[in-house]
Structures are given as C-alpha cells and as structure tokens.
Scaffold this motif. Structure first.
Motif, PDB file in Angstrom:
ATOM      1  N   ILE A 101       0.332  -1.578   0.093  1.00 25.27           N
ATOM      2  CA  ILE A 101      -0.332  -0.081  -0.102  1.00 25.27           C
ATOM      3  C   ILE A 101       0.952   1.112  -0.223  1.00 25.27           C
ATOM      4  O   ILE A 101       2.496   1.194   0.382  1.00 25.27           O
ATOM      5  CB  ILE A 101      -1.037   0.454   0.833  1.00 25.27           C
ATOM      6  N   THR A 102       0.882   2.141  -0.720  1.00 22.87           N
ATOM      7  CA  THR A 102       1.302   3.581  -0.600  1.00 22.87           C
ATOM      8  C   THR A 102       0.253   4.710  -0.164  1.00 22.87           C
ATOM      9  O   THR A 102      -0.888   4.775   0.145  1.00 22.87           O
ATOM     10  CB  THR A 102       1.755   4.074  -2.216  1.00 22.87           C
ATOM     11  N   ASP A 228       0.755  -1.184  -6.172  1.00 26.28           N
ATOM     12  CA  ASP A 228      -0.054  -1.306  -5.355  1.00 26.28           C
ATOM     13  C   ASP A 228      -0.675  -2.557  -5.548  1.00 26.28           C
ATOM     14  O   ASP A 228      -1.276  -2.503  -6.213  1.00 26.28           O
ATOM     15  CB  ASP A 228      -0.199  -0.040  -4.227  1.00 26.28           C
TER      16      ASP A 228
END
Length: 257
Positions: A101-102, A228
């Motif tokens: 995830i970002t 992602d």
C-alpha cells in the motif's frame, strides 16, 4: 519459471528486490547518529587481503555495520525487551502473502504520521482470496534519495500507535516500511508503535501473548513503478543470533489471485 501456490501463480523469474544495498560509500543510508559502514581488507603485517594490492590470492574483507542504522533490516521483539530474543529464532518461515500500500503521512503538529484511518482505507482497497500475512507500506513522496538519505535528527514520518494496533488486530505478522523506524525519532523511549505491533505490554517481564514470531522490516525502498496490490513476499535474513539482521525482502507479482 512459474510456481503455483494455493490458488495463485507467481513468476519466479521476475523478482522485485525492495532492499537497499549496504555499501561503504557516502551513498549508504544512515540513521541513529552513526557513521557509514566500514568494509576493508584484513591486514596482517605486510599481507593485505585484497587481490588488487598484489599481496593476496583472495579478497578477504572485514565488515563493520549496524543493522538498525545502515540499511534494510528485519527485527523481532527482542529489539525492545529486557530478555534476549533472536530474529534467527523468531523467523522460521520465509514466504508470505503480502499487500503493498502507498500512504502519504498526515501532518500533525511538527510531525508526519501514518494514521489508522489511512492504513485501514488502503488495506480495504485490496481484497484477495488469501489471507494477508505481510503488509508493505510505501510512503510518499517516494524519491530515490531514500536509498542514500541521512535520517539522523530529521524527525522522519512514523506510524501512530493506533495504526500499529489496527495492523496487529488485522492479524498481519510482518510489517515492512520504507522509514528508519515505525516510531518517532525522539519519543523519550516510548516506542509506542513497536510495542503495539508486537503486543509487548512490559519490556522487562514479557507478557505471554506477545507476538514472538512477528517481525518489522525497516528502510526498504519500493520503486514508484511497482503498483499497489497483492504479492508473494520472500523475506530473507542472514542467520544472526541478534535482535535484528540485515535483510533482503523480495516481491513476486501474483499472476492469478
């Protein structure tokens, strides 16, 4: 080379290395107020363990480094406990279903913080048929300078205690992040995120439900072009009997999930 694991496939010929190499140059990242690593040949009198010096048939170097301050490393709860616990004993499996995830840390006062709401929202954006065992957090902005950044006394972003509790309660065993620590640099030794993730309630007398096999990997680097989503993680460490070891986390894209 394709491999089938449960109900998905991975291509083992296309590894994605998210570790930062350890060097003895100024390009090496540094945290926690130490100097760069030292890699130099052994010297015995006039004998020098370096082929190019014409004194040896082999290159024979000593290496001095700190796993916590000199690059990508994986640590167990022994990092914060009075009693000794080894990452080599804590980590016995090495392949995990992972989610990347970002997150752009939120501004809170003078700090940049990864919050529970951000983590929960990012995780919920991806679902899979397999249980997520490892969470990889890439922070933005995500410049290549992270690979050589000098973090000491810069107050880097960190993970809030609430976010760490949420990650633990999501039954994620392995947390990877592109920061020097999941905790605030100057926090008076509270280590709230470390304690929350490992469920350590007393560092002097470890509680029975502390997470002995959970790990935290810090100072990774995930290039922007890596999307992602879901991956297979191979979390490789050196066999050090220490609270932490330099590590080489490798991602493999999932072809069918």
């Amino acid at each position: 080379m394709l491999a089938k694991i449960n109900n998905f496939e991975i291509d083992l010929s296309k590894p994605i290395d998210i570790s930062i190499p350890l060097t003895n140059t100024d390009e090496n990242p540094i945290a926690w107020y130490i100097e760069k690593p030292i890699i130099q040949p052994v010297v015995f009198g006039e004998w020098i363990g370096k082929v190019s010096e014409g004194k040896s048939s082999t290159n024979f170097n000593n290496i001095f480094f700190n796993p916590h301050g000199h690059g990508t490393h994986t640590e167990c709860l022994g990092h914060i406990t009075n009693d000794f616990y080894s990452i080599n004993q804590a980590l016995k499996q090495f392949f995990f279903v992972a989610q990347l995830i970002t997150i752009e840390p939120e501004k809170l006062g003078d700090d940049l913080v990864i919050t529970k709401n951000q983590v929960e929202k990012a995780i919920n954006a991806w679902t899979s048929s397999a249980k997520t065992e490892a969470l990889i957090i890439r922070t933005i902005p995500n410049q290549k300078e992270k690979k050589s950044r000098k973090y000491s006394n810069t107050n880097p972003p960190y993970v809030s205690e609430e976010a760490a509790i949420f990650i633990r309660e999501s039954e994620i065993q392995h947390l990877l992040i592109d920061l020097p620590s999941v905790d605030k640099e100057h926090d008076e030794g509270k280590l709230l995120a470390h304690k929350a993730f490992w469920n350590v309630k007393d560092t002097l007398h470890l509680n029975s439900d502390a997470r002995l096999n959970a790990t935290i990997t810090e100072m990774i680097f995930v290039p922007n072009e890596i999307a992602d989503g879901n991956y297979l993680l191979n979390l490789q460490i050196a066999s050090f009997e220490n609270d932490a070891s330099p590590s080489k986390p490798i991602l493999y894209s999932v072809l069918f999930f």
